[in-house]
Design a protein around this motif. Sequence first.
Motif, PDB file in Angstrom:
ATOM      1  N   GLY A  11       0.860  -1.188   0.000  1.00 55.18           N
ATOM      2  CA  GLY A  11       0.000   0.000   0.000  1.00 55.18           C
ATOM      3  C   GLY A  11       0.889   1.228   0.000  1.00 55.18           C
ATOM      4  O   GLY A  11       1.899   1.283   0.713  1.00 55.18           O
ATOM      5  N   SER A  12       0.539   2.218  -0.815  1.00 56.09           N
ATOM      6  CA  SER A  12       1.451   3.345  -1.055  1.00 56.09           C
ATOM      7  C   SER A  12       1.740   4.163   0.194  1.00 56.09           C
ATOM      8  O   SER A  12       2.871   4.587   0.426  1.00 56.09           O
ATOM      9  CB  SER A  12       0.857   4.252  -2.133  1.00 56.09           C
ATOM     10  OG  SER A  12       0.713   3.518  -3.325  1.00 56.09           O
ATOM     11  N   TYR A  13       0.711   4.391   1.016  1.00 54.55           N
ATOM     12  CA  TYR A  13       0.927   5.246   2.192  1.00 54.55           C
ATOM     13  C   TYR A  13       1.745   4.522   3.249  1.00 54.55           C
ATOM     14  O   TYR A  13       2.611   5.117   3.901  1.00 54.55           O
ATOM     15  CB  TYR A  13      -0.415   5.757   2.730  1.00 54.55           C
ATOM     16  CG  TYR A  13      -1.022   6.754   1.763  1.00 54.55           C
ATOM     17  CD1 TYR A  13      -0.722   8.113   1.877  1.00 54.55           C
ATOM     18  CD2 TYR A  13      -1.828   6.342   0.695  1.00 54.55           C
ATOM     19  CE1 TYR A  13      -1.222   9.032   0.962  1.00 54.55           C
ATOM     20  CE2 TYR A  13      -2.333   7.245  -0.219  1.00 54.55           C
ATOM     21  CZ  TYR A  13      -2.033   8.593  -0.081  1.00 54.55           C
ATOM     22  OH  TYR A  13      -2.510   9.496  -0.981  1.00 54.55           O
ATOM     23  N   VAL A  14       1.496   3.225   3.378  1.00 54.97           N
ATOM     24  CA  VAL A  14       2.290   2.419   4.304  1.00 54.97           C
ATOM     25  C   VAL A  14       3.752   2.392   3.832  1.00 54.97           C
ATOM     26  O   VAL A  14       4.681   2.562   4.622  1.00 54.97           O
ATOM     27  CB  VAL A  14       1.717   0.986   4.392  1.00 54.97           C
ATOM     28  CG1 VAL A  14       2.612   0.102   5.250  1.00 54.97           C
ATOM     29  CG2 VAL A  14       0.300   1.029   4.951  1.00 54.97           C
ATOM     30  N   ALA A  15       3.933   2.206   2.517  1.00 60.21           N
ATOM     31  CA  ALA A  15       5.297   2.143   1.973  1.00 60.21           C
ATOM     32  C   ALA A  15       6.049   3.441   2.251  1.00 60.21           C
ATOM     33  O   ALA A  15       7.241   3.417   2.583  1.00 60.21           O
ATOM     34  CB  ALA A  15       5.246   1.863   0.469  1.00 60.21           C
ATOM     35  N   ALA A  16       5.356   4.566   2.131  1.00 57.97           N
ATOM     36  CA  ALA A  16       6.000   5.855   2.409  1.00 57.97           C
ATOM     37  C   ALA A  16       6.332   5.968   3.899  1.00 57.97           C
ATOM     38  O   ALA A  16       7.430   6.397   4.270  1.00 57.97           O
ATOM     39  CB  ALA A  16       5.106   7.007   1.966  1.00 57.97           C
ATOM     40  N   ASP A  17       5.383   5.567   4.759  1.00 54.05           N
ATOM     41  CA  ASP A  17       5.636   5.620   6.212  1.00 54.05           C
ATOM     42  C   ASP A  17       6.850   4.763   6.581  1.00 54.05           C
ATOM     43  O   ASP A  17       7.670   5.151   7.402  1.00 54.05           O
ATOM     44  CB  ASP A  17       4.413   5.120   6.989  1.00 54.05           C
ATOM     45  CG  ASP A  17       3.280   6.139   6.968  1.00 54.05           C
ATOM     46  OD1 ASP A  17       3.558   7.301   6.598  1.00 54.05           O
ATOM     47  OD2 ASP A  17       2.135   5.770   7.295  1.00 54.05           O
ATOM     48  N   ASP A  18       6.951   3.602   5.938  1.00 52.45           N
ATOM     49  CA  ASP A  18       8.063   2.699   6.234  1.00 52.45           C
ATOM     50  C   ASP A  18       9.414   3.323   5.874  1.00 52.45           C
ATOM     51  O   ASP A  18      10.446   2.897   6.386  1.00 52.45           O
ATOM     52  CB  ASP A  18       7.913   1.391   5.414  1.00 52.45           C
ATOM     53  CG  ASP A  18       6.829   0.502   5.994  1.00 52.45           C
ATOM     54  OD1 ASP A  18       6.351   0.793   7.112  1.00 52.45           O
ATOM     55  OD2 ASP A  18       6.440  -0.482   5.311  1.00 52.45           O
ATOM     56  N   ARG A  19       9.402   4.259   4.982  1.00 54.37           N
ATOM     57  CA  ARG A  19      10.651   4.894   4.536  1.00 54.37           C
ATOM     58  C   ARG A  19      10.882   6.243   5.206  1.00 54.37           C
ATOM     59  O   ARG A  19      11.698   7.042   4.725  1.00 54.37           O
ATOM     60  CB  ARG A  19      10.619   5.109   3.008  1.00 54.37           C
ATOM     61  CG  ARG A  19      10.601   3.848   2.205  1.00 54.37           C
ATOM     62  CD  ARG A  19      11.974   3.212   2.149  1.00 54.37           C
ATOM     63  NE  ARG A  19      11.837   1.787   2.369  1.00 54.37           N
ATOM     64  CZ  ARG A  19      12.836   0.902   2.347  1.00 54.37           C
ATOM     65  NH1 ARG A  19      14.045   1.318   2.080  1.00 54.37           N
ATOM     66  NH2 ARG A  19      12.623  -0.358   2.603  1.00 54.37           N
TER      67      ARG A  19
ATOM     68  N   ILE B 248      13.495   9.178   4.032  1.00 46.40           N
ATOM     69  CA  ILE B 248      12.968  10.434   3.495  1.00 46.40           C
ATOM     70  C   ILE B 248      13.513  11.620   4.294  1.00 46.40           C
ATOM     71  O   ILE B 248      13.934  12.631   3.717  1.00 46.40           O
ATOM     72  CB  ILE B 248      11.425  10.412   3.507  1.00 46.40           C
ATOM     73  CG1 ILE B 248      10.925   9.398   2.435  1.00 46.40           C
ATOM     74  CG2 ILE B 248      10.837  11.797   3.266  1.00 46.40           C
ATOM     75  CD1 ILE B 248       9.445   9.069   2.517  1.00 46.40           C
ATOM     76  N   ALA B 249      13.582  11.466   5.606  1.00 48.77           N
ATOM     77  CA  ALA B 249      14.103  12.553   6.447  1.00 48.77           C
ATOM     78  C   ALA B 249      15.581  12.796   6.164  1.00 48.77           C
ATOM     79  O   ALA B 249      16.034  13.949   6.075  1.00 48.77           O
ATOM     80  CB  ALA B 249      13.879  12.211   7.926  1.00 48.77           C
ATOM     81  N   ARG B 250      16.331  11.705   5.986  1.00 51.41           N
ATOM     82  CA  ARG B 250      17.762  11.859   5.710  1.00 51.41           C
ATOM     83  C   ARG B 250      17.975  12.517   4.341  1.00 51.41           C
ATOM     84  O   ARG B 250      18.821  13.398   4.181  1.00 51.41           O
ATOM     85  CB  ARG B 250      18.441  10.487   5.754  1.00 51.41           C
ATOM     86  CG  ARG B 250      19.963  10.563   5.757  1.00 51.41           C
ATOM     87  CD  ARG B 250      20.576   9.179   5.648  1.00 51.41           C
ATOM     88  NE  ARG B 250      20.118   8.534   4.435  1.00 51.41           N
ATOM     89  CZ  ARG B 250      19.703   7.260   4.368  1.00 51.41           C
ATOM     90  NH1 ARG B 250      19.673   6.500   5.435  1.00 51.41           N
ATOM     91  NH2 ARG B 250      19.309   6.750   3.214  1.00 51.41           N
ATOM     92  N   ASP B 251      17.180  12.105   3.359  1.00 51.26           N
ATOM     93  CA  ASP B 251      17.284  12.696   2.019  1.00 51.26           C
ATOM     94  C   ASP B 251      17.011  14.201   2.068  1.00 51.26           C
ATOM     95  O   ASP B 251      17.660  14.984   1.363  1.00 51.26           O
ATOM     96  CB  ASP B 251      16.280  12.030   1.069  1.00 51.26           C
ATOM     97  CG  ASP B 251      16.658  10.591   0.747  1.00 51.26           C
ATOM     98  OD1 ASP B 251      17.788  10.173   1.089  1.00 51.26           O
ATOM     99  OD2 ASP B 251      15.807   9.879   0.171  1.00 51.26           O
ATOM    100  N   ARG B 252      16.030  14.586   2.856  1.00 46.71           N
ATOM    101  CA  ARG B 252      15.713  16.020   2.968  1.00 46.71           C
ATOM    102  C   ARG B 252      16.890  16.780   3.560  1.00 46.71           C
ATOM    103  O   ARG B 252      17.235  17.871   3.098  1.00 46.71           O
ATOM    104  CB  ARG B 252      14.470  16.237   3.843  1.00 46.71           C
ATOM    105  CG  ARG B 252      13.168  15.788   3.223  1.00 46.71           C
ATOM    106  CD  ARG B 252      12.012  16.042   4.190  1.00 46.71           C
ATOM    107  NE  ARG B 252      11.598  17.429   4.159  1.00 46.71           N
ATOM    108  CZ  ARG B 252      10.555  17.871   3.449  1.00 46.71           C
ATOM    109  NH1 ARG B 252       9.834  17.032   2.728  1.00 46.71           N
ATOM    110  NH2 ARG B 252      10.238  19.150   3.463  1.00 46.71           N
TER     111      ARG B 252
ATOM    112  N   PHE C  61       5.265  12.266  -5.872  1.00 47.34           N
ATOM    113  CA  PHE C  61       5.962  11.158  -6.520  1.00 47.34           C
ATOM    114  C   PHE C  61       7.038  10.690  -5.527  1.00 47.34           C
ATOM    115  O   PHE C  61       8.210  11.056  -5.635  1.00 47.34           O
ATOM    116  CB  PHE C  61       6.574  11.649  -7.826  1.00 47.34           C
ATOM    117  CG  PHE C  61       7.343  10.630  -8.608  1.00 47.34           C
ATOM    118  CD1 PHE C  61       7.011   9.277  -8.576  1.00 47.34           C
ATOM    119  CD2 PHE C  61       8.402  11.022  -9.409  1.00 47.34           C
ATOM    120  CE1 PHE C  61       7.725   8.343  -9.310  1.00 47.34           C
ATOM    121  CE2 PHE C  61       9.124  10.105 -10.153  1.00 47.34           C
ATOM    122  CZ  PHE C  61       8.786   8.753 -10.094  1.00 47.34           C
ATOM    123  N   VAL C  62       6.604   9.911  -4.522  1.00 46.52           N
ATOM    124  CA  VAL C  62       7.504   9.518  -3.437  1.00 46.52           C
ATOM    125  C   VAL C  62       8.686   8.713  -3.976  1.00 46.52           C
ATOM    126  O   VAL C  62       9.833   8.928  -3.563  1.00 46.52           O
ATOM    127  CB  VAL C  62       6.729   8.717  -2.361  1.00 46.52           C
ATOM    128  CG1 VAL C  62       7.680   8.217  -1.280  1.00 46.52           C
ATOM    129  CG2 VAL C  62       5.642   9.599  -1.755  1.00 46.52           C
TER     130      VAL C  62
END
Length: 363
Positions: free
Chosen positions: A49-57, A61-65, A238-239
Motif C-alpha cells: 500500500g502506497s501510504y504504508v510504503a511511504a511511512d516505512d521509509r 525520506i528525512a535523511r534525504d531532505r 511522486f515519493v
Amino acid sequence: MYVSELGELWHHARVEPAIAHLDSASAGRSSNAVIEAIGAHLWRESEHGSYVAADDRADEIARDRRDLASLIGHTSDELAFRESARAALRGLLTYWNLPIASTVWVATNEFGPNLVEFERRGYGVRPLPDSDVYGHVDTDALENMLQFDQPQFIHICHIGAMSGIVQPVAKIVEIAHNAGVPVVVDMAQAVGHVPTVTGADIVYGTSRKWLTGPRGVGFVAVRRDSLRPVQIESSEAFVAGRLGLGVAVAELLEIGQQRVFRELAAIGLATRERLHGIASWEVVEPLDEPSATVTLAPPPGWQPSDVLAARDKLRTLGILVTAADSWRAPLATEQSLLRISPHLDVQREDLDRLADALRTMGY
Ligand SMILES: *Cc1c(COP(=O)(O)O)cnc(C)c1O
C-alpha cells in the motif's frame, strides 16, 4: 579516454549510453542505483500500500531532505517539493504575500518562462546591468542602485538556460542584504553543478538536470522567517521519485561536492578549448568559466532553423545536444545557440566527434 578523473566512476554507475550524451542541462543520466531505488519503491507501494510504503521509509525520506537541504544551504524544515522548478516558482509566488505592483530585479540571463511568471502577476521587471560582454551581473552597479531604490526582491538565475555563465550569487546576496532586499535564486542549472550555499533567502531547482535524479521532482527552500514552505508543497507526491533524488544527492555527497564541482569546471574548460575556433562557431563563455555548460554561437547568417537543423544532424550522428532558442534568455540574446552540457563521464572521443561534425557544418 575520460576528460575527468571521475569519469570512469560516473560511467560505471550508469548504463552504457546509446549516444554521446552531451545534454545534462536538459536532463542528466540517472545512475543505476537511482533507477533501482525508484523501482523498488514502486514495488513496495504495490505490495504494502502506497501510504504504508511511504511511512516505512520515513527515516530515509528525512535523511534525504537533510542531504538536499545541506547542498543548497538551507535546513530540511525549509524545504518543500513540487514537480518541477517552474511549479516551485509558481507555488512560491502564489503563497508569498507580495504587494500589488511589486518590482523584481533580474540578471540578463533570466530564464524566459520566469519572466512570463513575473509579468502575468503584474510585477515590474528591471534588468541589472552586466559587468562584461558575457553577462555577469555588475555588482558595483547593483550596490549603487540599491542606495536609491529597493525592489521587493532580486531574482537571479545562478546559471541560465542559454549559457554557462555563473552569476556571483554570494556577492549579490551580501550586497542585497545590506540594503534589506531578499534574494531568490533559480538554481535549476546550478544545483549539482556549482557550489550552491550562497546565503540566498529562497532557492528552487529541479532533480533531473545536473543532479541526475529523476524527472518530475522539483524543490524550493525558503528561509524560515520569510514564509511557511509547507504551504507550497503539494499533498500528492511522486515519493519514489523523491527517493530516487535522495540517492542521486547521496552519491554526489559521497564523491564530495567540491570535487564534483571542480571536475565539472575542468570539463567545461576542456570542452571550450576543444570547440573554440572550429570553423566559424564561437564559444560564448570565457574559456575558463567554472561550469560545464558550453554554448556555441553559429556561423554568421545562420537562422534559428539552421541551428535546429544542426541539432538534428548531430542527433543522426549519435550526439545529443540542445538547440537553445532565444526564449530561454530573451533579455540576453535574439540568437539561437547550440548548447553542449557534458557530465563527468564525457570522453575525449565524444568531443572529437562533435568537433568533426561541427567542422563540416561550419563553413
Ligand atoms: C530548466 C530550467 C528551469 C525550469 O525547470 P523545470 O523543472 O523544467 O520547471 C528553470 N530555470 C532554468 C534556468 C532552467 O534551466
